[in-house]
Design an enzyme around this catalytic site. Structure first.
Site, PDB file in Angstrom:
ATOM      1  CG  HIS A 141      34.037  23.942  35.909  1.00 35.27           C
ATOM      2  ND1 HIS A 141      34.895  22.873  36.106  1.00 35.27           N
ATOM      3  CD2 HIS A 141      33.691  23.910  34.595  1.00 35.27           C
ATOM      4  CE1 HIS A 141      35.079  22.240  34.957  1.00 35.27           C
ATOM      5  NE2 HIS A 141      34.365  22.850  34.020  1.00 35.27           N
ATOM      6  CB  CYS A 166      35.364  18.565  40.991  1.00 33.40           C
ATOM      7  SG  CYS A 166      35.516  20.347  40.949  1.00 33.40           S
TER       8      CYS A 166
HETATM    9  N1  ARG Z   1      41.299  19.630  35.774  1.00 33.39           N
HETATM   10  C1  ARG Z   1      39.870  19.694  35.582  1.00 33.39           C
HETATM   11  C2  ARG Z   1      39.552  20.772  34.565  1.00 33.39           C
HETATM   12  O1  ARG Z   1      40.172  21.798  34.606  1.00 33.39           O
HETATM   13  C3  ARG Z   1      39.179  19.958  36.876  1.00 33.39           C
HETATM   14  C4  ARG Z   1      37.697  19.855  36.784  1.00 33.39           C
HETATM   15  C5  ARG Z   1      36.999  20.187  38.077  1.00 33.39           C
HETATM   16  N2  ARG Z   1      35.642  19.906  38.011  1.00 33.39           N
HETATM   17  C6  ARG Z   1      34.659  20.706  38.429  1.00 33.39           C
HETATM   18  N3  ARG Z   1      33.449  20.250  38.449  1.00 33.39           N
HETATM   19  N4  ARG Z   1      34.879  21.951  38.756  1.00 33.39           N
HETATM   20  O2  ARG Z   1      38.701  20.608  33.729  1.00 33.39           O
END
Ligand code: ARG
Length: 281
Positions: free
Chosen positions: A180, A274
Site C-alpha cells: 500500500h 493503517c
Molecule cells: N492485512 C491488511 C491487508 O493486507 C493490512 C492493511 C494495512 N493497511 C494499510 N493502510 N496499509 O490488507
C-alpha cells in the site's frame, strides 16, 4: 528607505499542527486468518489484549494531541477492519468508498460506508474500481498521491480525482512488502513527504524526486519496521517506535516524532497510519 528582505520560506518551516478528525476501529476481532501481504503468516498467534492496549494507546495519543477520534463498531468475521485507513478516502466531506482487492476484506467497504454515514458523513461516492482507501490514496496538500501495483486499480485514480476534486498523482509500487502507498510514503505536511525510493518503479521514483526534491528519504531498515506508516498533523509525527532513523530526521526538521508500539497489528501488515482514517470536511 530601509527595505525588509523577505525570509525565504524554506528556512522557516511551519510546524504548526492542525486539529484533525480521525476514524478508528478497535481490534476486537483481529486475527491473522489469511495472508494477503508478506507480513502475514496464517496462524500467527495474536495477543488480543495487547493488541487492544496498543491500539488504545494510539487513540489516546491522538486525543492528547487535541485531535478528535470517532470509533466505529468492529464487525465479527472482519479481522482486518482494524485497519481503518482502508475504509474510504474523505475529502471536503465527500466519502469516496473503498472497494477491496481480496474477497476476505470485501465486506469491510459497506461496513465503513454505513459507519461513516452514521457519523454524519452521508455524501458517499460509490467506487467503480478497486481502491483500498487511504491505504493507497494519500492526500498531500492540494493533491492526492495514489498508489497502484498491488491493490488499487489505476483506473480508480482518475475516479478519485473526479469525485474528490483534486489532482491525482499516480505512483507505481513494486516491492510486495510495501503493498500500500502508506507503507512507502509518509505525508508530513502539505508540501513535505518521507518515502522509500526503492519501493517505486523508476518512473514513479522520478515523479517523486521531481516533486519533492527535499523529501526525507527512509532507510531500508526504517521501512522494514513499517516506519513510513505514520500520521502527521503538521507537527507531531506518530510513527512506529522502531523507526529511529526517521524519528531523528523528523526532529532535525522541526517535527516532533512520537513513537508508538503496534507490534500485534504489524502481524497483519499494518502500523499507525493503517489504523487511522482521516476525515477532511
Ligand atoms: N492485512 C491488511 C491487508 O493486507 C493490512 C492493511 C494495512 N493497511 C494499510 N493502510 N496499509 O490488507
Amino acid at each position: 528607505m530601509t527595505s525588509v528582505l523577505p525570509v525565504p520560506a524554506s528556512t522557516v518551516p511551519d510546524r504548526t499542527p492542525t486539529r484533525r478528525r480521525y476514524v478508528m476501529c478497535p481490534p476486537t476481532h483481529f486475527a491473522v486468518e489469511y495472508a494477503i501481504n508478506p507480513w502475514m503468516t496464517v496462524g500467527t498467534p495474536v495477543d488480543l489484549d495487547l493488541a487492544f492496549v496498543q491500539w488504545d494507546t494510539l487513540r489516546r495519543t491522538y486525543l492528547e494531541l487535541g485531535h478528535e477520534v470517532t470509533v466505529v463498531e468492529p464487525v465479527p468475521g472482519l479481522p482486518d477492519m482494524v485497519y481503518a485507513a482502508n475504509g474510504a478516502t474523505i475529502v471536503g466531506g465527500t466519502v469516496y468508498g473503498a472497494r477491496f482487492r481480496y474477497g476476505e476484506r470485501v465486506p469491510e467497504a459497506p461496513a465503513y460506508r454505513d459507519a461513516l454515514a452514521a457519523a454524519g458523513l452521508t455524501r458517499f461516492a460509490e467506487p467503480s474500481f478497486v481502491n483500498e482507501g487511504e491505504g493507497d490514496l494519500l492526500v498531500a496538500g492540494d493533491v492526492v498521491l495514489a498508489g497502484s501495483g498491488f491493490r488499487t486499480d489505476p483506473r480508480a485514480h482518475a475516479e478519485a480525482a473526479r469525485v474528490l476534486h483534486r489532482p491525482v498523482i499516480g505512483l507505481e509500487l513494486v516491492d510486495p512488502r510495501f503493498y500500500h502507498l502508506d507503507t512507502a510514503v509518509t505525508v508530513l505536511s502539505g508540501t513535505e513527504i518521507a518515502y522509500l525510493p526503492e519501493a517505486f518503479a523508476p518512473r514513479s521514483r522520478g515523479v517523486l524526486a521531481g516533486r519533492y526534491p527535499t523529501a526525507v528519504i527512509a532507510s531500508a531498515a526504517d521501512a522494514a519496521v513499517l516506519g513510513l506508516n505514520a500520521v502527521s498533523d503538521g507537527r507531531h509525527v506518530v510513527l512506529p517506535r522502531g523507526a529511529a532513523g526517521l524519528a531523528a530526521q523528523y526532529a532535525e526538521r522541526g517535527y516532533e516524532p512520537i513513537g508508538v508500539d503496534l507490534s500485534e497489528l504489524l502481524k497483519g501488515g499494518g502500523g499507525p497510519k493503517c489504523c487511522t482514517l482521516e476525515v477532511r470536511t
